[in-house]
Enzyme design. Structure first.
Site, PDB file in Angstrom:
ATOM      1  N   LEU A  29     -39.508  15.578 -30.240  1.00  0.00           N
ATOM      2  CA  LEU A  29     -38.958  15.671 -31.290  1.00  0.00           C
ATOM      3  C   LEU A  29     -38.218  14.567 -32.285  1.00  0.00           C
ATOM      4  O   LEU A  29     -38.668  14.962 -33.369  1.00  0.00           O
ATOM      5  CB  LEU A  29     -39.424  17.283 -32.134  1.00  0.00           C
ATOM      6  CG  LEU A  29     -40.193  18.354 -30.995  1.00  0.00           C
ATOM      7  CD1 LEU A  29     -40.186  19.665 -31.307  1.00  0.00           C
ATOM      8  CD2 LEU A  29     -41.428  17.531 -31.848  1.00  0.00           C
ATOM      9  N   ASN A  33     -33.347  10.036 -31.233  1.00  0.00           N
ATOM     10  CA  ASN A  33     -32.753  10.172 -29.561  1.00  0.00           C
ATOM     11  C   ASN A  33     -34.043   9.778 -29.116  1.00  0.00           C
ATOM     12  O   ASN A  33     -35.169  10.304 -28.697  1.00  0.00           O
ATOM     13  CB  ASN A  33     -32.799  12.182 -29.329  1.00  0.00           C
ATOM     14  CG  ASN A  33     -32.054  12.034 -27.874  1.00  0.00           C
ATOM     15  OD1 ASN A  33     -32.339  11.911 -27.271  1.00  0.00           O
ATOM     16  ND2 ASN A  33     -31.673  13.180 -27.922  1.00  0.00           N
ATOM     17  N   GLU A 182     -24.874  19.391 -38.517  1.00  0.00           N
ATOM     18  CA  GLU A 182     -25.383  19.781 -37.187  1.00  0.00           C
ATOM     19  C   GLU A 182     -24.180  19.932 -36.527  1.00  0.00           C
ATOM     20  O   GLU A 182     -24.549  19.943 -35.288  1.00  0.00           O
ATOM     21  CB  GLU A 182     -25.680  17.962 -36.753  1.00  0.00           C
ATOM     22  CG  GLU A 182     -26.442  17.348 -38.035  1.00  0.00           C
ATOM     23  CD  GLU A 182     -27.852  17.816 -36.569  1.00  0.00           C
ATOM     24  OE1 GLU A 182     -28.061  17.346 -36.017  1.00  0.00           O
ATOM     25  OE2 GLU A 182     -28.725  17.661 -37.577  1.00  0.00           O
ATOM     26  N   HIS A 257     -25.616  11.661 -32.544  1.00  0.00           N
ATOM     27  CA  HIS A 257     -24.584  13.108 -33.287  1.00  0.00           C
ATOM     28  C   HIS A 257     -22.882  11.902 -32.200  1.00  0.00           C
ATOM     29  O   HIS A 257     -22.557  10.965 -31.278  1.00  0.00           O
ATOM     30  CB  HIS A 257     -24.556  14.216 -32.366  1.00  0.00           C
ATOM     31  CG  HIS A 257     -25.235  14.520 -33.044  1.00  0.00           C
ATOM     32  ND1 HIS A 257     -26.187  15.853 -32.343  1.00  0.00           N
ATOM     33  CD2 HIS A 257     -25.752  15.115 -34.329  1.00  0.00           C
ATOM     34  CE1 HIS A 257     -27.211  16.391 -32.706  1.00  0.00           C
ATOM     35  NE2 HIS A 257     -26.346  16.137 -34.237  1.00  0.00           N
ATOM     36  N   CYS A 379     -23.340  18.794 -24.830  1.00  0.00           N
ATOM     37  CA  CYS A 379     -24.653  19.201 -25.809  1.00  0.00           C
ATOM     38  C   CYS A 379     -24.337  20.323 -25.591  1.00  0.00           C
ATOM     39  O   CYS A 379     -25.371  21.482 -26.565  1.00  0.00           O
ATOM     40  CB  CYS A 379     -26.169  18.532 -26.079  1.00  0.00           C
ATOM     41  SG  CYS A 379     -25.801  16.386 -26.715  1.00  0.00           S
TER      42      CYS A 379
END
Length: 463
Positions: A29, A33, A182, A257, A379
């Site tokens: 999704l 990435n 984020e 990120h 993460c």
């Protein structure tokens, strides 16, 4: 520095790792990435993913590091379907959504909340004028599957960090591209000691309310305006903050990120040559701000001719945990992919051998289930600096010890599937499986009714 002091009387950094959820799947999704896109559609193993995360948590706790845990979010998030025009029971809503557009099912079943580096931005009490720890849950508005997380994240953090004498929770920023936030994945606090003043590095992808440099292929998820708003919410001054733009070319190379291309701890900033739009200005600003509080910046630069940007993204070298040992030295916690890539392993050895930084070791962990979905060790954790009094104020059972680890591992084994295909996400039994598991988990963690389905059930029973 005494940042690695493991005593109960020291101000310590606690890494709160997210438990991988029961619907861990490879839906692909996340735009931008590359790992998530590369593994889209594969069959996942939620049980293995959760146990891998717990194994990393336990190993670090056993080594003396303060380790916490955050719970998964309810998935599939069928409560979101009502607003999209799907009435009925949860099973009926899921079936109708699957029939109308299966991509909706994939979206509401995302287990991305396990990546708690995106959960919030946190300012420790030592940097705040009111001497409380400040939290702003991230809006994650750049993608619908992640934007669903914000209200639950806010409620979970408020339940854990509940004592208003020690903790302050701020409103989630407006869910609009101009204020795309984020969380801590784009925020790094640098300092001498955890218990002394620090400097906050906010890294943004582009401006949200004005024209400026921006990536050409992938969208930038963090805006300058969002970072500035969080800093204002937390009462940070200009002397405490540095705002730096991420290199747009790095975003286009898959660095969605900043924590995919840089990591900091204490006075150390470990970063790739291509991390920032203006490397020299970023380092100069950090050096000046740190000097003002009596600290000395220790930059550790990885040149592109030693590790290419593409290799850094593929191995998640910088999506690592940089931790202080009890003696003040540091170790880097990296994914196993770094160990298997010769150029990256050689660079880590070079960094460890260099006399001009406190990094003296590196350690690889297998978090492949998370890696294949686009998230490495960094993460998986939200860093929260807490004093002894602040730790004592937390009544939830979220600090990992042997007993909690064993109980959580047994809980995972009891409730998680060892195989989940994308088509399985439409299985209505997943709703009951997940809710039963999470209802039990909130009891284990002593969180109360933090999930919407729990509060709805309670209200129904009351009526």
């Amino acid at each position: 520095m005494n940042a690695g002091d493991f005593s109960d009387t020291a101000t310590r950094e606690v890494n709160f790792d997210g438990l991988v959820g029961p619907t861990h799947n490879y839906a692909g999704l996340a735009h931008g990435n590359l790992a998530a896109a590369a593994h889209a559609g594969l069959v996942s193993n939620p049980r293995e993913a959760a146990l891998q995360g717990l194994a990393k948590m336990k190993a670090l706790a056993d080594a003396g590091f303060a380790q916490g845990v955050l719970p998964p979010h309810p998935r599939p998030a069928v409560d979101a379907l009502g607003a999209l025009g799907f009435p009925g029971t949860p099973a009926e809503q899921l079936a109708a959504a699957a029939a109308a557009d299966f991509s909706l099912v994939r979206t509401i079943s995302s287990a991305a909340a396990m990546w708690t580096a995106n959960a919030a931005t946190v300012t420790p009490s030592v940097d705040a004028a009111d001497r409380r720890v400040h939290f702003t849950a991230a809006n994650l508005q750049s993608s619908y599957h992640r934007a669903l997380e914000a209200p639950v994240t806010r409620d979970v953090l408020a339940a854990i960090f509940a004592d208003e004498a020690y903790f302050a929770h701020h409103p989630i920023l407006p869910a609009t591209p101009a204020f795309g936030d984020e969380g801590a994945a784009n925020h790094t606090r640098l300092c001498d000691d955890y218990g002394t003043s620090g400097v906050h590095l906010f890294v943004y992808g582009q401006t949200g309310l004005s024209e400026g440099r921006a990536p050409k292929h992938f969208r930038a998820r963090q805006t300058l305006e969002a970072s500035q708003a969080v800093a204002r919410q937390h009462g940070l001054t200009t002397d405490q903050s540095v705002f730096a733009q991420q290199n747009p070319a790095a975003i286009d190379a898959g660095v969605f990120h900043n924590d995919v291309i840089a990591v900091g701890n204490g006075p150390v900033l470990l970063y790739h040559e291509d991390a920032f739009a203006d490397e020299a200005a970023t380092l100069d600003a950090l050096e000046t701000r740190l000097m003002d509080i009596g600290a000395v910046l220790a930059p550790v630069r990885v040149a592109r001719d030693r590790v290419s940007l593409e290799t850094a993204v593929a191995t998640y070298l910088f999506n690592s945990q940089l931790l202080s040992n009890a003696d003040g030295s540091m170790r880097v916690i990296v994914p196993a992919e770094c160990e298997h890539e010769p150029t990256v392993a050689a660079e880590l050895d070079r960094i460890v051998a260099a006399p001009d930084n406190p990094i003296t070791g590196w350690q690889a962990f297998d978090v492949k289930q998370s890696m294949d979905n686009g998230g490495g060790p960094a993460c998986l954790r939200l860093r929260v600096i807490l004093s002894p009094a602040e730790r004592a104020a937390i009544k939830a059972r979220v600090f990992l010890d042997d007993a909690l680890h064993d109980e959580l591992a047994a809980w995972v084994t009891r409730h998680y599937r060892d195989r989940l295909a994308i088509a399985d996400l439409a299985d209505p039994t997943l709703i009951d499986e997940t809710r039963t598991a999470l209802d039990e988990l909130t009891g284990i963690l002593r969180l109360g009714s933090v999930y919407p389905f729990q509060r709805e059930t309670s209200c129904t029973q009351t009526r």
